[in-house]
Design a protein around this motif. Structure first.
Motif, PDB file in Angstrom:
ATOM      1  N   GLU A   1      -5.781  -4.135   8.792  1.00  0.00           N
ATOM      2  CA  GLU A   1      -4.930  -5.055   9.546  1.00  0.00           C
ATOM      3  C   GLU A   1      -4.070  -5.897   8.601  1.00  0.00           C
ATOM      4  OE1 GLU A   1      -6.779  -8.147  11.861  1.00  0.00           O
ATOM      5  OE2 GLU A   1      -5.058  -8.273  13.211  1.00  0.00           O
ATOM      6  N   ALA A   2      -4.710  -6.421   7.541  1.00  0.00           N
ATOM      7  CA  ALA A   2      -3.967  -7.243   6.585  1.00  0.00           C
ATOM      8  C   ALA A   2      -2.886  -6.411   5.898  1.00  0.00           C
ATOM      9  CB  ALA A   2      -4.913  -7.856   5.550  1.00  0.00           C
ATOM     10  N   ALA A   3      -3.234  -5.162   5.540  1.00  0.00           N
ATOM     11  CA  ALA A   3      -2.274  -4.282   4.861  1.00  0.00           C
ATOM     12  C   ALA A   3      -1.090  -4.005   5.774  1.00  0.00           C
ATOM     13  CB  ALA A   3      -2.955  -2.984   4.454  1.00  0.00           C
TER      14      ALA A   3
ATOM     15  N   GLN B   1       2.494  -5.227   4.951  1.00  0.00           N
ATOM     16  CA  GLN B   1       3.181  -4.014   4.487  1.00  0.00           C
ATOM     17  C   GLN B   1       2.810  -3.660   3.057  1.00  0.00           C
ATOM     18  OE1 GLN B   1       7.310  -4.812   5.313  1.00  0.00           O
ATOM     19  NE2 GLN B   1       6.825  -5.427   7.378  1.00  0.00           N
ATOM     20  N   ILE B   2       1.518  -3.680   2.779  1.00  0.00           N
ATOM     21  CA  ILE B   2       1.066  -3.273   1.449  1.00  0.00           C
ATOM     22  C   ILE B   2       0.211  -2.006   1.529  1.00  0.00           C
ATOM     23  CG2 ILE B   2       1.220  -5.508   0.265  1.00  0.00           C
ATOM     24  CD1 ILE B   2      -1.686  -6.015   0.971  1.00  0.00           C
TER      25      ILE B   2
ATOM     26  N   GLY C   1       5.968  -8.816  -8.515  1.00  0.00           N
ATOM     27  CA  GLY C   1       5.535 -10.184  -8.222  1.00  0.00           C
ATOM     28  C   GLY C   1       5.364 -10.421  -6.726  1.00  0.00           C
ATOM     29  N   GLY C   2       6.312  -9.920  -5.949  1.00  0.00           N
ATOM     30  CA  GLY C   2       6.255 -10.110  -4.496  1.00  0.00           C
ATOM     31  C   GLY C   2       5.074  -9.389  -3.881  1.00  0.00           C
ATOM     32  N   GLN C   3       4.816  -8.173  -4.367  1.00  0.00           N
ATOM     33  CA  GLN C   3       3.676  -7.408  -3.855  1.00  0.00           C
ATOM     34  C   GLN C   3       2.367  -8.110  -4.192  1.00  0.00           C
ATOM     35  OE1 GLN C   3       4.648  -3.781  -5.840  1.00  0.00           O
ATOM     36  NE2 GLN C   3       5.916  -3.015  -4.162  1.00  0.00           N
ATOM     37  N   ARG C   4       2.294  -8.671  -5.395  1.00  0.00           N
ATOM     38  CA  ARG C   4       1.071  -9.402  -5.778  1.00  0.00           C
ATOM     39  C   ARG C   4       0.858 -10.616  -4.889  1.00  0.00           C
ATOM     40  NH1 ARG C   4       1.996  -9.623 -12.148  1.00  0.00           N
ATOM     41  NH2 ARG C   4       2.263  -7.379 -12.304  1.00  0.00           N
ATOM     42  N   GLN C   5       1.965 -11.305  -4.606  1.00  0.00           N
ATOM     43  CA  GLN C   5       1.847 -12.478  -3.753  1.00  0.00           C
ATOM     44  C   GLN C   5       1.365 -12.075  -2.356  1.00  0.00           C
ATOM     45  OE1 GLN C   5       2.309 -15.728  -4.732  1.00  0.00           O
ATOM     46  NE2 GLN C   5       1.555 -16.292  -2.712  1.00  0.00           N
TER      47      GLN C   5
ATOM     48  N   ALA D   1      -2.303 -11.518  -2.517  1.00  0.00           N
ATOM     49  CA  ALA D   1      -2.996 -12.814  -2.540  1.00  0.00           C
ATOM     50  C   ALA D   1      -3.087 -13.382  -1.127  1.00  0.00           C
ATOM     51  CB  ALA D   1      -2.265 -13.788  -3.460  1.00  0.00           C
ATOM     52  N   MET D   2      -2.027 -13.229  -0.358  1.00  0.00           N
ATOM     53  CA  MET D   2      -2.088 -13.688   1.029  1.00  0.00           C
ATOM     54  C   MET D   2      -3.062 -12.845   1.836  1.00  0.00           C
ATOM     55  SD  MET D   2       1.370 -15.026   2.585  1.00  0.00           S
ATOM     56  CE  MET D   2       2.754 -14.434   1.720  1.00  0.00           C
ATOM     57  N   GLY D   3      -3.097 -11.562   1.511  1.00  0.00           N
ATOM     58  CA  GLY D   3      -4.033 -10.660   2.187  1.00  0.00           C
ATOM     59  C   GLY D   3      -5.466 -11.108   1.999  1.00  0.00           C
TER      60      GLY D   3
END
Ligand code: ADP
Ligand code: ADP
Length: 226
Positions: A117-119, A123-124, A137-141, A144-146
């Motif tokens: 669900e988080a992914a 959209q990761i 950097g954006g994907q890492r952030q 982190a939110m995930g």
């Protein structure tokens, strides 16, 4: 989800600095509050008191019907999102997302459901099997939110989560947090000094000044004033 209530909350640091005066705030279930104000006005202190990272000198903080003053941070059912995303470098994205749940002995199927669900929300999905160093950097952030989302907390506390990102990414992530908010409707307190973030995200804005609430209202109410 849960309401958050601050009753006559104050904070004096060990050295004697009064960081927070006498703050009263009623945050409704599902409401998104943005905390703004000049540097040093006490935003971070207030957030950290709700998170349990600072002791509360005066008054009371409640999350739902629980008084959190004496509750350990781990038992407060909140998730923080910081600007410095601390991901485990040796784990994949999926392992990073699942780690905390595994520690809490969440059943495997439930972990898988929450990670998917988080992914999906962030959209990761395509990066789940990569290590953090292979992400932007954006994907890492997002990951982190995930890690905050999979906890399914009663509330999110955001401490300037986008301030380390470049301008373009900041815009993209701001819209993503907006979507997250629409989808999850989790009670949130978001600290920023970016006026666009404040305008876009806030149900209500709280303007702090020298440790006190100076104004409170919708973004239009607050920014329309001369
Ligand atoms: P903001 O997040 O709005 O920039 P802070 O909450 O960091 O404001 O700081 C509020 C006030 O408390 C400031 O005067 C700051 O210097 C002081 N302060 C913050 N952290 C500490 C600390 N650990 N010890 C003593 N004073 C502190
Ligand atoms: P990790 O944070 O390394 O994924 P855990 O989820 O087991 O591992 O968290 C360690 C402790 O920190 C736990 O007590 C947990 O409640 C707390 N915790 C973890 N993530 C957050 C977060 N985003 N915000 C607040 N507390 C957290």
């Amino acid at each position: 989800m849960a309401s958050i209530t601050l009753d006559n909350v104050g904070k004096v640091y060990a050295g004697g600095t009064r960081a927070i005066g006498d703050v009263n705030l009623d945050i409704a279930d599902g409401e998104f509050i943005v905390l703004v104000g000049p540097s040093g006005c006490g935003k971070s202190t207030l957030l950290r008191m709700v998170a349990g990272l600072e002791t509360i000198t005066d008054g009371q903080v409640r999350i739902g019907d629980r008084v959190v003053n004496e509750i350990e941070p781990a038992d407060r059912d909140i998730a923080m999102v910081f600007q410095n995303y601390a991901l485990y470098p040796h784990m994949t994205v999926r392992q990073n997302l699942a780690y905390g749940l595994k520690n809490r002995r969440t059943p495997r199927a439930e972990i898988d459901r929450r990670v998917s669900e988080a992914a999906d929300i962030l959209q990761i999905g395509p990066y789940l099997d990569r290590k953090p160093r292979a992400l932007s950097g954006g994907q890492r952030q997002r990951v982190a939110m995930g890690r905050a989302i999979v906890r399914e907390p009663a509330a999110f506390l955001f401490d300037e989560p986008l301030s380390n990102l470049d301008a373009k990414l900041r815009v993209a992530m701001r819209l993503e947090i907006k979507q997250l908010q629409r989808r999850l409707r989790t009670t949130s307190i978001y600290v920023t000094h970016d006026q666009l973030e404040a305008m876009t995200l806030a149900d209500r804005l709280v303007v702090l000044s020298a440790g006190r609430v100076e104004q409170i209202g919708t973004p239009l109410d607050v920014y329309r004033r001369p």
